[in-house]
Design a protein around this motif. Structure first.
Motif, PDB file in Angstrom:
ATOM      1  N   ALA A 254       0.841  -1.206   0.000  1.00  0.00           N
ATOM      2  CA  ALA A 254       0.000   0.000   0.000  1.00  0.00           C
ATOM      3  C   ALA A 254       0.875   1.255   0.000  1.00  0.00           C
ATOM      4  O   ALA A 254       0.584   2.234  -0.685  1.00  0.00           O
ATOM      5  N   LYS A 257       2.361   1.723  -3.365  1.00  0.00           N
ATOM      6  CA  LYS A 257       1.333   2.220  -4.285  1.00  0.00           C
ATOM      7  C   LYS A 257       1.167   3.741  -4.130  1.00  0.00           C
ATOM      8  O   LYS A 257       1.080   4.474  -5.108  1.00  0.00           O
ATOM      9  N   LEU A 289       1.848   3.051   5.008  1.00  0.00           N
ATOM     10  CA  LEU A 289       1.243   4.307   4.571  1.00  0.00           C
ATOM     11  C   LEU A 289       1.365   5.387   5.628  1.00  0.00           C
ATOM     12  O   LEU A 289       1.628   6.552   5.332  1.00  0.00           O
ATOM     13  N   LYS A 312      -8.552  -2.336  -4.747  1.00  0.00           N
ATOM     14  CA  LYS A 312      -7.277  -2.851  -4.234  1.00  0.00           C
ATOM     15  C   LYS A 312      -6.721  -1.944  -3.140  1.00  0.00           C
ATOM     16  O   LYS A 312      -6.277  -2.399  -2.082  1.00  0.00           O
ATOM     17  N   GLU A 313      -6.789  -0.642  -3.399  1.00  0.00           N
ATOM     18  CA  GLU A 313      -6.231   0.289  -2.427  1.00  0.00           C
ATOM     19  C   GLU A 313      -6.967   0.206  -1.090  1.00  0.00           C
ATOM     20  O   GLU A 313      -6.347   0.180  -0.028  1.00  0.00           O
ATOM     21  N   LEU A 316      -6.069  -3.061   0.701  1.00  0.00           N
ATOM     22  CA  LEU A 316      -4.711  -3.090   1.252  1.00  0.00           C
ATOM     23  C   LEU A 316      -4.563  -2.139   2.433  1.00  0.00           C
ATOM     24  O   LEU A 316      -3.860  -2.423   3.401  1.00  0.00           O
ATOM     25  N   ARG A 317      -5.239  -1.000   2.339  1.00  0.00           N
ATOM     26  CA  ARG A 317      -5.227  -0.056   3.458  1.00  0.00           C
ATOM     27  C   ARG A 317      -5.806  -0.681   4.724  1.00  0.00           C
ATOM     28  O   ARG A 317      -5.228  -0.561   5.807  1.00  0.00           O
ATOM     29  N   GLU A 320      -3.622  -3.202   6.260  1.00  0.00           N
ATOM     30  CA  GLU A 320      -2.538  -2.591   7.008  1.00  0.00           C
ATOM     31  C   GLU A 320      -3.041  -2.092   8.357  1.00  0.00           C
ATOM     32  O   GLU A 320      -2.381  -2.248   9.386  1.00  0.00           O
TER      33      GLU A 320
END
Ligand SMILES: Nc1ncnc2c1ncn2[C@@H]1O[C@H](COP(=O)(O)OP(=O)(O)OP(=O)(O)O)[C@@H](O)[C@H]1O
Ligand SMILES: [Mg+2]
Length: 354
Positions: A254, A257, A289, A312-313, A316-317, A320
């Motif tokens: 992430a 990205k 992030l 996806k973002e 993944l966030r 995390e």
């Protein structure tokens, strides 16, 4: 009694001097050794391989660099702040035939004309108040080596004229002096504004422009070669790790990205600083992030995203946020654990980051 106090004094003075001479010789050879080592370190720091980039635009830069590294041709480096102009200038010097001679860099932006003139060309004692002794100019110091003129667009007219002499005939004259001196320097200059525009505006001599610009290299801004970001991140994390003797820092997908989405107005320098900060903030954990401090607005403006990319973002966030705990993540997102596993596998196949 042949061996009296006097000869003893003499002998011990002699022995002292000899000891000092031996010690000096030892120090000299140690210094020479250190000097060689330092030079090697500098040369390694500026190997072409230290200039990172795989994009087409960077490949073009490398092609050009390889063609001109062994010549004396004048080079103009154009590019935004932080795109690596100074790095390239030094790499050209340290990989070329002048590497054993000095490279001198002079910042030319916003400097008073008389100060810049005396820095570059030197002055004769008494040529102005404060000129208490003869002073060599930096062009003389750089003799045999390379001169890097940074922020060349701002150079005032008088100095432009003197520079033209250096480029045409290798001649300089110290301020207040009549003697003409000869120097042999390769000139590399850099600007982050268009020098051509300056010529058109009547601010920069056209003849000087052509002399400086025998070859021009345009350093591409980072936002136009986002494919290089991952390589650069790896390069900087490796470098930090070697420098501080700790294992190479990991970075989450992430976070990577987000780095790839950001616009990088400060180019590679901004990326380097961002990572350096993140390494410290994340302590002994991977860079997430949260440890990246980059302006949100620009990060999002960095390109339109498809629904799939948003998906996806977001996933993944959350992952995390829950420290990689998939059950909690799936719960929070209102999806099944199976779906989450399926998605993660899919992304892993298409993009092997970390
Ligand atoms: N392609 C690259 N690979 C690795 N490091 C890079 C690259 N480009 C720039 N850097 C690093 O980024 C930092 C800024 O580069 P540099 O000082 O050469 O930029 P610049 O173009 O001279 O910027 P400015 O116009 O602000 O003076 C340096 O630490 C440099 O080592
Ligand atoms: Mg610079």
């Amino acid at each position: 009694q042949r061996f009296n106090q006097e000869s003893l004094n003499f002998l011990s003075a002699f022995a002292n001097n000899a000891a000092i001479a031996i010690e000096n010789a030892r120090l000299m050879s140690q210094l020479r050794q250190e000097n060689i080592q330092l030079r090697q370190e500098v040369q390694e720091r500026y190997r072409f391989s230290e200039i990172v980039g795989n994009s087409t635009s960077m490949q073009e830069v490398f092609d050009l660099l390889n063609k001109i590294v062994n010549s004396d041709i004048s080079v103009l480096l154009e590019g935004e702040s932080g795109t690596g102009k100074e790095l390239v200038a030094k790499a050209l010097h340290y990989n070329g035939p002048r590497r054993e001679k000095p490279i001198i860099a002079q910042f030319c932006g916003n400097l008073a004309e008389s100060l810049l003139e005396s820095e570059l060309f030197g002055h004769k004692k008494g040529s102005f108040t404060g000129a208490i002794r003869d002073k060599k100019g930096l062009f003389e110091v750089a003799d045999g080596g390379t001169f890097f003129l940074d922020e060349i667009a701002d150079i005032p007219p008088l100095i432009q004229a003197k520079l033209l002499r250096v480029l045409q005939d290798g001649e300089i004259r110290r301020v207040g002096d009549t003697e003409i001196r000869h120097v042999d320097v390769r000139i590399i200059s850099a600007t982050n504004r268009s020098l051509e525009d300056q010529v058109e505006a009547g601010q920069f001599r056209e003849d000087l422009f052509y002399r400086l610009n025998v070859i021009s290299i345009k350093m591409p801004p980072l936002r136009e070669r986002k494919g290089d970001i991952q390589l650069l991140v790896q390069h900087f994390l490796d470098t930090f790790s070697i420098r501080s003797g700790v294992p190479v820092k990991k970075i989450t997908q992430a976070a990577m990205k987000a780095l790839e989405n950001y616009n990088w107005p400060g180019n590679v320098r901004e990326l380097e600083n961002t990572l350096e900060r993140a390494v410290v903030l994340s302590q002994d954990r991977p860079i997430t992030l949260e440890s990246l401090i980059i302006p949100k607005a620009r990060e999002l403006a960095g390109g339109k995203k498809t629904l799939k990319e948003h998906e996806k973002e977001i996933v993944l966030r959350s992952l995390e946020e829950y420290n990689g705990n998939k059950t909690k993540t799936a719960d929070a997102l209102g999806v099944s654990l199976r779906w989450l596993h399926y998605k993660l596998a899919e992304w892993r196949e298409t993009e092997p980051a970390e």
